[in-house]
Design an enzyme around this catalytic site. Structure first.
Site, PDB file in Angstrom:
ATOM      1  N   ALA A  64       0.857  -1.191   0.000  1.00  0.00           N
ATOM      2  CA  ALA A  64       0.000   0.000   0.000  1.00  0.00           C
ATOM      3  C   ALA A  64       0.890   1.237   0.000  1.00  0.00           C
ATOM      4  O   ALA A  64       1.995   1.226   0.569  1.00  0.00           O
ATOM      5  CB  ALA A  64      -0.889  -0.015   1.236  1.00  0.00           C
ATOM      6  N   GLY A 109       0.626  -4.999   1.045  1.00  0.00           N
ATOM      7  CA  GLY A 109      -0.505  -5.133   0.139  1.00  0.00           C
ATOM      8  C   GLY A 109      -0.125  -5.807  -1.174  1.00  0.00           C
ATOM      9  O   GLY A 109      -0.972  -6.418  -1.830  1.00  0.00           O
ATOM     10  N   GLU A 112      -0.383  -9.340  -0.503  1.00  0.00           N
ATOM     11  CA  GLU A 112      -1.805  -9.660  -0.330  1.00  0.00           C
ATOM     12  C   GLU A 112      -2.522  -9.801  -1.680  1.00  0.00           C
ATOM     13  O   GLU A 112      -3.432 -10.618  -1.816  1.00  0.00           O
ATOM     14  CB  GLU A 112      -2.467  -8.604   0.561  1.00  0.00           C
ATOM     15  CG  GLU A 112      -1.977  -8.736   2.004  1.00  0.00           C
ATOM     16  CD  GLU A 112      -2.392  -7.572   2.881  1.00  0.00           C
ATOM     17  OE1 GLU A 112      -1.949  -6.442   2.601  1.00  0.00           O
ATOM     18  OE2 GLU A 112      -3.153  -7.794   3.833  1.00  0.00           O
ATOM     19  N   GLU A 132       4.178  -4.760   7.605  1.00  0.00           N
ATOM     20  CA  GLU A 132       3.326  -3.713   8.191  1.00  0.00           C
ATOM     21  C   GLU A 132       3.649  -3.431   9.646  1.00  0.00           C
ATOM     22  O   GLU A 132       3.537  -2.300  10.116  1.00  0.00           O
ATOM     23  CB  GLU A 132       1.844  -4.109   8.080  1.00  0.00           C
ATOM     24  CG  GLU A 132       1.275  -4.030   6.669  1.00  0.00           C
ATOM     25  CD  GLU A 132       1.409  -5.323   5.882  1.00  0.00           C
ATOM     26  OE1 GLU A 132       2.239  -6.181   6.257  1.00  0.00           O
ATOM     27  OE2 GLU A 132       0.681  -5.461   4.895  1.00  0.00           O
TER      28      GLU A 132
HETATM   29  N1  CO8 Z   1       4.542   3.245  -0.681  1.00  0.00           N
HETATM   30  C1  CO8 Z   1       4.915   4.376  -1.296  1.00  0.00           C
HETATM   31  N2  CO8 Z   1       6.124   4.539  -1.894  1.00  0.00           N
HETATM   32  C2  CO8 Z   1       6.988   3.512  -1.833  1.00  0.00           C
HETATM   33  C3  CO8 Z   1       6.653   2.290  -1.200  1.00  0.00           C
HETATM   34  C4  CO8 Z   1       5.353   2.173  -0.616  1.00  0.00           C
HETATM   35  N3  CO8 Z   1       4.910   1.045  -0.027  1.00  0.00           N
HETATM   36  N4  CO8 Z   1       7.714   1.465  -1.290  1.00  0.00           N
HETATM   37  C5  CO8 Z   1       8.665   2.132  -1.972  1.00  0.00           C
HETATM   38  N5  CO8 Z   1       8.228   3.374  -2.294  1.00  0.00           N
HETATM   39  C6  CO8 Z   1       8.944   4.409  -3.028  1.00  0.00           C
HETATM   40  C7  CO8 Z   1      10.046   5.024  -2.173  1.00  0.00           C
HETATM   41  O1  CO8 Z   1       9.523   6.024  -1.320  1.00  0.00           O
HETATM   42  C8  CO8 Z   1      10.971   5.572  -3.241  1.00  0.00           C
HETATM   43  O2  CO8 Z   1      10.423   6.757  -3.738  1.00  0.00           O
HETATM   44  P1  CO8 Z   1      11.410   8.044  -4.038  1.00  0.00           P
HETATM   45  O3  CO8 Z   1      12.336   7.546  -5.109  1.00  0.00           O
HETATM   46  O4  CO8 Z   1      10.461   9.101  -4.496  1.00  0.00           O
HETATM   47  O5  CO8 Z   1      12.110   8.335  -2.754  1.00  0.00           O
HETATM   48  C9  CO8 Z   1      10.853   4.540  -4.372  1.00  0.00           C
HETATM   49  O6  CO8 Z   1       9.630   3.824  -4.131  1.00  0.00           O
HETATM   50  C10 CO8 Z   1      11.990   3.540  -4.372  1.00  0.00           C
HETATM   51  O7  CO8 Z   1      12.057   2.959  -3.060  1.00  0.00           O
HETATM   52  P2  CO8 Z   1      13.403   2.953  -2.180  1.00  0.00           P
HETATM   53  O8  CO8 Z   1      14.290   4.080  -2.556  1.00  0.00           O
HETATM   54  O9  CO8 Z   1      13.000   2.837  -0.747  1.00  0.00           O
HETATM   55  O10 CO8 Z   1      14.066   1.598  -2.712  1.00  0.00           O
HETATM   56  P3  CO8 Z   1      15.057   0.647  -1.898  1.00  0.00           P
HETATM   57  O11 CO8 Z   1      15.531  -0.364  -2.891  1.00  0.00           O
HETATM   58  O12 CO8 Z   1      16.062   1.433  -1.139  1.00  0.00           O
HETATM   59  O13 CO8 Z   1      14.125  -0.101  -0.812  1.00  0.00           O
HETATM   60  C11 CO8 Z   1      12.199  -1.281  -0.029  1.00  0.00           C
HETATM   61  C12 CO8 Z   1      13.105  -0.964  -1.229  1.00  0.00           C
HETATM   62  C13 CO8 Z   1      12.980  -2.085   1.011  1.00  0.00           C
HETATM   63  C14 CO8 Z   1      11.035  -2.122  -0.562  1.00  0.00           C
HETATM   64  C15 CO8 Z   1      11.666   0.013   0.597  1.00  0.00           C
HETATM   65  O14 CO8 Z   1      11.178   0.860  -0.458  1.00  0.00           O
HETATM   66  C16 CO8 Z   1      10.550  -0.201   1.560  1.00  0.00           C
HETATM   67  O15 CO8 Z   1      10.782  -0.599   2.686  1.00  0.00           O
HETATM   68  N6  CO8 Z   1       9.296   0.092   1.146  1.00  0.00           N
HETATM   69  C17 CO8 Z   1       8.135  -0.046   2.008  1.00  0.00           C
HETATM   70  C18 CO8 Z   1       7.690  -1.483   2.059  1.00  0.00           C
HETATM   71  C19 CO8 Z   1       6.518  -1.618   3.009  1.00  0.00           C
HETATM   72  O16 CO8 Z   1       6.596  -1.317   4.175  1.00  0.00           O
HETATM   73  N7  CO8 Z   1       5.374  -2.103   2.477  1.00  0.00           N
HETATM   74  C20 CO8 Z   1       4.173  -2.272   3.236  1.00  0.00           C
HETATM   75  C21 CO8 Z   1       3.323  -1.073   3.116  1.00  0.00           C
HETATM   76  S1  CO8 Z   1       1.927  -1.134   4.219  1.00  0.00           S
HETATM   77  C22 CO8 Z   1       0.832  -2.146   3.427  1.00  0.00           C
HETATM   78  O17 CO8 Z   1       1.043  -2.623   2.359  1.00  0.00           O
HETATM   79  C23 CO8 Z   1      -0.430  -2.368   4.178  1.00  0.00           C
HETATM   80  C24 CO8 Z   1      -1.534  -2.967   3.300  1.00  0.00           C
HETATM   81  C25 CO8 Z   1      -2.853  -2.835   3.944  1.00  0.00           C
HETATM   82  C26 CO8 Z   1      -3.252  -1.404   4.080  1.00  0.00           C
HETATM   83  C27 CO8 Z   1      -4.581  -1.291   4.734  1.00  0.00           C
HETATM   84  C28 CO8 Z   1      -5.079   0.135   4.665  1.00  0.00           C
HETATM   85  C29 CO8 Z   1      -5.535   0.662   5.945  1.00  0.00           C
END
Ligand code: CO8
Length: 258
Positions: A64, A109, A112, A132
């Site tokens: 998400a 997500g 999921e 999460e």
């Molecule tokens: N949301 C928004 N942007 C994201 C996300 C995300 N989940 N993941 C990555 N991005 C963006 C980064 O912000 C970055 O953007 P920018 O270049 O503008 O800074 C770009 O994608 C590239 O990412 P990174 O620079 O971070 O790339 P890395 O290779 O260094 O890292 C990772 C990759 C490890 C995957 C890292 O990006 C990360 O940890 N991302 C988050 C992963 C995460 O926590 N996912 C779970 C999200 S919560 C969820 O899914 C809940 C679902 C249910 C929701 C229910 C609603 C209430």
């Protein structure tokens, strides 16, 4: 421009999450576009199989959209979770199988979405997890339920409590994915699997999806009763007569979808 690309060929509908700059993170607009694409598939009698994948080499979907969620009030979070549930439920309710081609990261997500698919083909470089907990939330698009069903309670809790993603080979070992292939083969492998399924008797394939889904809908006896009904319905099809006649005549069957 839509962040979900749709391509159709030979009964296979390929849906591509297309926000590679954000690792195909799922914002409300992307989930809504995916929902629209799935509605079109449900209404398309020529669709036999769906493949869901992510654009770029790095991610299927990193989950998400955290930036979008950051500004959400509890009510917005509730609506966002409902939207995610509606889309994953649509995937499961589609009459045709959905194959996930997990070309890279499948987190939160993103995982999921893959869990709502019938079969999962993953890249050797894929990483899969429910991180999460490290954001102070829990899986909200059906993960707590579908993950438990797919890998069992203890392994699901390990993934959800610790938030640590696992590699593709471990995901294969615990049954989270069904096939693991080199990164440059993942889309081709998913398409080949889709083509294999698209060549099956269409009504029997749909009945097989409905009947296996019934295994989780009630008690096993109810599932078995449903199987008898679905099995009997395939006997009313021309394809059933053709399949058996072709076998006895030692020739390939010609499916008509009737
Ligand atoms: N949301 C928004 N942007 C994201 C996300 C995300 N989940 N993941 C990555 N991005 C963006 C980064 O912000 C970055 O953007 P920018 O270049 O503008 O800074 C770009 O994608 C590239 O990412 P990174 O620079 O971070 O790339 P890395 O290779 O260094 O890292 C990772 C990759 C490890 C995957 C890292 O990006 C990360 O940890 N991302 C988050 C992963 C995460 O926590 N996912 C779970 C999200 S919560 C969820 O899914 C809940 C679902 C249910 C929701 C229910 C609603 C209430």
């Amino acid at each position: 421009m839509s962040t979900v690309q749709v391509a159709r060929a030979d009964g296979i509908v390929t849906l591509t999450l297309d926000r590679p700059q954000a690792l195909n993170a799922l914002d409300p607009a992307t989930l809504a576009a995916l929902g629209d694409a799935l509605r079109a598939v449900a209404a398309d009698a020529a669709a036999r199989v769906v493949v869901l994948t992510g654009a770029g080499e790095k991610a299927f979907s990193a989950g998400a959209d955290i930036a979008a969620m950051g500004g959400m009030a509890p009510g917005d979070g509730h609506a966002f979770a409902r939207l995610g549930h509606a889309v994953t439920a649509q995937m499961e309710a589609l009459p045709v199988p959905v194959i996930a081609a997990v070309n890279g990261l499948a987190l939160g997500g993103g995982l999921e979405l893959a869990l709502a698919c019938d079969l999962v083909v993953a890249s050797e470089r894929a990483k899969l997890g429910q991180p999460e907990i490290d954001l102070g939330i829990i899986p909200g698009f059906g993960g707590t339920q579908r993950l438990v069903r797919r890998v069992g309670l203890a392994k699901a809790r390990d993934l959800v409590y610790r938030g640590t993603p696992i590699a593709a080979d471990e995901a294969l070992r615990i049954g989270l994915v069904d096939r693991v292939v080199p990164p440059d083969r993942v889309r081709a492998e998913a398409q080949a699997l889709a083509a294999e399924l698209a060549a099956k008797a269409p009504l029997a394939l749909r009945a097989a999806k409905r009947a296996t889904a019934a295994a989780f809908e009630g008690d096993p006896a109810a599932g078995c009763r449903y199987e008898v009904e679905a099995f009997a319905l395939t006997f009313a099809t021309e394809d059933r007569a053709e399949g058996m006649a072709a076998f006895l005549a030692k020739r390939p069957p010609v499916w008509k979808g009737r």
